[in-house]
Design a protein around this motif. Structure first.
Motif, PDB file in Angstrom:
ATOM      1  N   THR A 101      -4.725   6.698  -1.263  1.00 56.58           N
ATOM      2  CA  THR A 101      -4.021   5.442  -0.979  1.00 56.58           C
ATOM      3  C   THR A 101      -4.434   4.388  -1.984  1.00 56.58           C
ATOM      4  O   THR A 101      -5.621   4.273  -2.334  1.00 56.58           O
ATOM      5  CB  THR A 101      -4.329   4.950   0.444  1.00 56.58           C
ATOM      6  N   ALA A 102      -3.461   3.621  -2.477  1.00 55.28           N
ATOM      7  CA  ALA A 102      -3.747   2.543  -3.426  1.00 55.28           C
ATOM      8  C   ALA A 102      -2.744   1.421  -3.215  1.00 55.28           C
ATOM      9  O   ALA A 102      -1.647   1.626  -2.675  1.00 55.28           O
ATOM     10  CB  ALA A 102      -3.681   3.057  -4.863  1.00 55.28           C
ATOM     11  N   THR A 103      -3.121   0.223  -3.661  1.00 53.17           N
ATOM     12  CA  THR A 103      -2.257  -0.951  -3.592  1.00 53.17           C
ATOM     13  C   THR A 103      -1.565  -1.157  -4.926  1.00 53.17           C
ATOM     14  O   THR A 103      -2.234  -1.232  -5.962  1.00 53.17           O
ATOM     15  CB  THR A 103      -3.077  -2.201  -3.236  1.00 53.17           C
ATOM     16  N   ALA A 104      -0.241  -1.227  -4.911  1.00 50.21           N
ATOM     17  CA  ALA A 104       0.535  -1.380  -6.141  1.00 50.21           C
ATOM     18  C   ALA A 104       0.207  -2.699  -6.822  1.00 50.21           C
ATOM     19  O   ALA A 104       0.263  -3.758  -6.197  1.00 50.21           O
ATOM     20  CB  ALA A 104       2.024  -1.295  -5.846  1.00 50.21           C
ATOM     21  N   ASP A 151       0.836  -1.198   0.000  1.00 47.39           N
ATOM     22  CA  ASP A 151       0.000   0.000   0.000  1.00 47.39           C
ATOM     23  C   ASP A 151       0.873   1.250   0.000  1.00 47.39           C
ATOM     24  O   ASP A 151       1.891   1.320   0.707  1.00 47.39           O
ATOM     25  CB  ASP A 151      -0.914   0.023   1.226  1.00 47.39           C
ATOM     26  N   TYR A 152       0.421   2.267  -0.779  1.00 51.97           N
ATOM     27  CA  TYR A 152       1.158   3.527  -0.871  1.00 51.97           C
ATOM     28  C   TYR A 152       0.180   4.681  -0.692  1.00 51.97           C
ATOM     29  O   TYR A 152      -0.931   4.651  -1.245  1.00 51.97           O
ATOM     30  CB  TYR A 152       1.882   3.633  -2.215  1.00 51.97           C
ATOM     31  N   THR A 153       0.606   5.696   0.055  1.00 53.09           N
ATOM     32  CA  THR A 153      -0.207   6.885   0.301  1.00 53.09           C
ATOM     33  C   THR A 153       0.524   8.105  -0.241  1.00 53.09           C
ATOM     34  O   THR A 153       1.668   8.380   0.138  1.00 53.09           O
ATOM     35  CB  THR A 153      -0.487   7.069   1.795  1.00 53.09           C
ATOM     36  N   PHE A 154      -0.163   8.828  -1.121  1.00 51.83           N
ATOM     37  CA  PHE A 154       0.372  10.023  -1.776  1.00 51.83           C
ATOM     38  C   PHE A 154      -0.356  11.223  -1.176  1.00 51.83           C
ATOM     39  O   PHE A 154      -1.581  11.328  -1.276  1.00 51.83           O
ATOM     40  CB  PHE A 154       0.126   9.910  -3.273  1.00 51.83           C
ATOM     41  N   THR A 200       4.350  14.066  -0.446  1.00 51.78           N
ATOM     42  CA  THR A 200       5.129  12.962   0.104  1.00 51.78           C
ATOM     43  C   THR A 200       4.514  11.645  -0.345  1.00 51.78           C
ATOM     44  O   THR A 200       3.328  11.579  -0.689  1.00 51.78           O
ATOM     45  CB  THR A 200       5.161  13.001   1.644  1.00 51.78           C
ATOM     46  N   LEU A 201       5.329  10.585  -0.329  1.00 50.65           N
ATOM     47  CA  LEU A 201       4.856   9.235  -0.650  1.00 50.65           C
ATOM     48  C   LEU A 201       5.283   8.299   0.467  1.00 50.65           C
ATOM     49  O   LEU A 201       6.477   8.211   0.796  1.00 50.65           O
ATOM     50  CB  LEU A 201       5.437   8.756  -1.977  1.00 50.65           C
TER      51      LEU A 201
END
Length: 740
Positions: free
Chosen positions: A493-496, A427-430, A524-525
């Motif tokens: 937020t999304a899952t790569a 998971d990544y949050t931009f 930020t990421l």
């Protein structure tokens, strides 16, 4: 007066609802629909608000021109009418002998307070209860043109503002190419002689210019099943040089993608129904969910493409021309979220510098200028923390720099993106800060008229219009119209879904106000960094899940290199001939017999083949090529029709034998059978092993052949069949007639 939809949204929607088909052989009810008949000069309007006024220019006889000004109230500067002008492409009323004529609608350059609206109408006799296709070919030149086609089941041909007219739901986009548009209707009984009227509308709602071209308008009784594109097409990234083009149709049909680096040459004088794209790929089989893979594409290259689907007894349906832009290499880590690193370096203060690590995009993708982000505009604002039409209007949220898009009496829709290597499945949050402002002294301004969104494409594509992009909230409007502009924090937020994700900062300016301003800063990421997995050979690589970045540490032997249009494609196997795999690269392709080290993303293509994409290929000498001899039944392994559940041989270079059962010189394939009677799912029931890309021309069906090639796959009606992929005519000894 505001338009109903933005130009950017019209581009996305038109391809969905306006997929058009080749006109059928049924009788065309439209008089002079191809504009090749007589032309009329002058005369007066009989339809619209300017009845009795002189018509400016000439028009195709059989059509009724209309012009519908909005009559201004005293002191109303918003609506100042301008004359509509009718002409043909040569502006000589059809007198120049050419292969084809078409109708042009245009007007003189108008100011921000002027507008024009007019077009054509024609009523045709229709049979109540009968289904009809309404087709037209349209070309829009100029981003401020807002044009539509429509029909009226009541048959009235006097009121262009009638609520009974059914228009295309979105404006025809300014693609500057001939495009097909279709509508479908069932005629009804009415008081106008059981006629149905068709309407063509050309509009410039506020200052600007541009023309609309019209040709080959037809109303024909529907034959066969009505076939149309119901969603798409979309280009889904499989790798940086491979994309899956997907779309759906309302009924089952075949699947073709036409594509090329250049805008298609589809001037109406040539053949607008079949523009000259540089390449075409067709997937056989009848389906409503279509998928065609374009592989071996060039990095950082724009490709024009459109899709078409055909069905026996029905019209062929086409999409609009679309633009796919392949990305360059992703950043290893997220960088420059505060935009302080610029190219050229700061100082001096300027507007239009490049933010290192970021790329600018426009909507429509690949286009700049009117309606998109202009070159040198909206990249980075640097310096005294201010710009705009009064001092201190916009400032950086952090440091000196921020990104922005600014327009006056226009719209610039686009933004900025960054691609980052990540860990698939994580998971990544931009996160960042955004703000916007719209101002007009003439019209009421809503806070939603200028917006900023942030998004993530989990697959690493660079098209912000792709439905797979995850946005913070596409329904939430962030404009607040404060002065100075106020920043609002936001995140997504999304899952790569692959080893690369794409981060978007998207600006929307809905109307051509006196001022439109979008700003963003300090991003930020959060999430784990990307990493590669080292494996010793292809066999171990195939045991891994899709989406991993693999580094094969031992040298593999190249066995096949594909020719155009699949450039950048080769197959390799280990030195012992135990396991092989397909490889796609945007870099230099090795030669057969080369020994290579490969690092890339593991995946599975729609034909069921495992593949390493985005491959980095390092030469490692040369090696001997092992060719395994096997029976037809042993080719492939698990996952294929009539599968032999033994050793999986997909990707291996093999030699097979069999008597020729069928051949197709045009499509370059053979079917051979050694008695195993494997099933290639041919419609005529032919049994045997399918062989493609050999360049071999058989003399007769009694030949008994020995064939060398790589084990590949094709998918037919959802099932994978085993295929031997030959090495084209580069290796003529790969096909031997044993009866000679």
């Amino acid at each position: 007066m505001k338009a109903m939809h933005s130009i950017a949204i019209a581009l996305i929607s038109a391809a969905i609802v306006a997929g058009a088909g080749v006109q059928s052989s049924a009788q065309n009810l439209i008089v002079n629909g191809d504009m090749e008949g007589a032309w009329t000069t002058g005369g007066t309007y009989t339809v619209g608000s300017q009845i009795g006024e002189t018509i400016d220019g000439c028009y195709a006889t059989g059509w009724t021109p209309w012009n519908q000004w909005i009559i201004p109230e005293p002191g109303d500067l918003d609506h100042v009418p301008v004359d509509l002008k009718f002409t043909d492409e040569d502006e000589d009323c059809g007198n120049t002998p050419t292969q084809n004529h078409f109708q042009r609608f245009t007007c003189d350059l108008i100011s921000p307070y002027q507008m024009v609206r007019g077009g054509f109408v024609q009523a045709v006799p229709t049979t109540p209860g009968q289904d009809y296709d309404f087709d037209a070919q349209v070309r829009i030149n100029g981003g401020l043109v807002q044009s539509l086609i429509g029909y009226d089941l009541t048959g009235q041909a006097t009121d262009p503002l009638a609520e009974t007219i059914v228009w295309l739901p979105d404006y025809i986009p300014a693609l500057a190419t001939w495009e097909q548009y279709s509508m479908h209707f069932t005629a009804i009984a009415n008081d106008n002689g059981n006629k149905t009227s068709v309407w063509i509308k050309y509009t410039i709602p506020w200052g600007g210019t541009g023309s609309m071209d019209l040709d080959n308008v037809a109303v024909t009784a529907t034959t066969g099943d009505y076939l149309t594109i119901t969603d798409g097409p979309y280009a889904n990234r499989l790798s940086d040089t491979s994309y899956e083009i997907v779309w759906t149709t309302n009924v089952g049909a075949d699947s073709t993608v036409q594509f090329g680096e250049n805008k298609p040459d589809n001037d109406s004088k040539l053949n607008p129904q079949e523009p000259a794209y540089e390449a075409s790929i067709t997937e056989s089989g009848v389906t409503q969910t279509h998928s065609v893979v374009l592989s071996g594409l060039k990095a950082t290259q724009a490709y024009h493409y459109r899709v078409k689907s055909s069905r026996a007894g029905s019209k062929t349906t086409y999409s609009l021309d679309n633009i796919l832009v392949t990305p360059d290499t992703a950043n290893a880590v997220f960088q420059n979220g505060d935009f302080e690193i610029t190219d050229p370096p700061s100082p001096p203060p300027s507007y239009g510098q490049t933010a290192v690590g970021w790329k600018k995009f426009s909507i429509p993708p690949g286009e700049a200028g009117v309606g998109g982000m202009e070159e040198g505009d909206g990249i980075v604002t640097y310096g005294a923390n201010q710009f705009g039409y009064w001092n201190g209007f916009a400032k950086a949220q952090h440091g000196n720099n921020f990104i922005a898009s600014v327009s006056s009496w226009g719209t610039k829709n686009g933004g900025f993106l960054q691609r980052v290597s990540v860990t698939p499945g994580a998971d990544y949050t931009f996160s960042g800060y955004i703000g916007s402002h719209a101002f007009s002294a003439q019209w009421p301004v809503d806070p939603s008229d200028a917006n900023v969104w942030v998004g993530i494409d989990p697959h690493g594509g660079i098209d912000p219009t792709n439905p797979g992009v995850v946005w913070n909230d596409p329904n939430e409007r962030f404009g607040n119209n404060a002065a100075p502009v106020v920043y609002t924090p936001t995140s997504v937020t999304a899952t790569a879904a692959s080893n690369v994700i794409t981060l978007f900062v998207r600006f929307e300016q809905r109307w051509a106000f006196q001022w439109n301003i979008n700003i963003a800063d300090n991003f930020t990421l959060q999430g784990p960094p990307g990493a590669s997995v080292q494996v010793p050979n292809i066999g171990v690589a195939k045991e891994q899940p899709d989406g991993l970045l693999l580094d094969i540490t031992n040298g593999m032997i190249v066995t096949l290199v594909a020719n155009y249009p699949e450039t950048g494609l080769f197959y390799m196997q280990d030195a012992e001939g135990n396991s092989g795999i397909r490889v796609e690269t945007g870099g230099t392709v090795p030669a057969v017999g080369d020994k290579v080290l490969v690092k890339g993303v593991l995946g599975t293509n729609p034909n069921g083949e495992r593949v390493i994409r985005d491959a980095i290929v390092t030469p490692n000498g040369t090696g001997a090529t092992v060719v395994r001899t096997m029976a037809n039944k042993s080719v492939g392994g698990a996952g294929y029709v009539d599968a032999n559940l033994g050793l999986g041989t997909q990707g291996l270079l093999v030699r097979v034998f069999g008597q020729l059962q069928k051949f197709d010189i045009v499509n370059d394939f053979l079917i051979i059978n050694d008695g195993s009677n494997v099933n290639p799912l041919e419609q005529d029931g032919t049994l045997g092993l399918k062989v493609v890309h050999t360049g071999y021309f058989p003399g007769s069906l009694d030949e008994y052949l020995a064939v060398t090639g790589v084990v590949a796959s094709e998918q037919i009606n959802g099932q994978n069949i085993r295929v031997i992929r030959g090495r084209d005519s580069l290796f003529p000894s790969d096909v031997v007639n044993l009866k000679l």
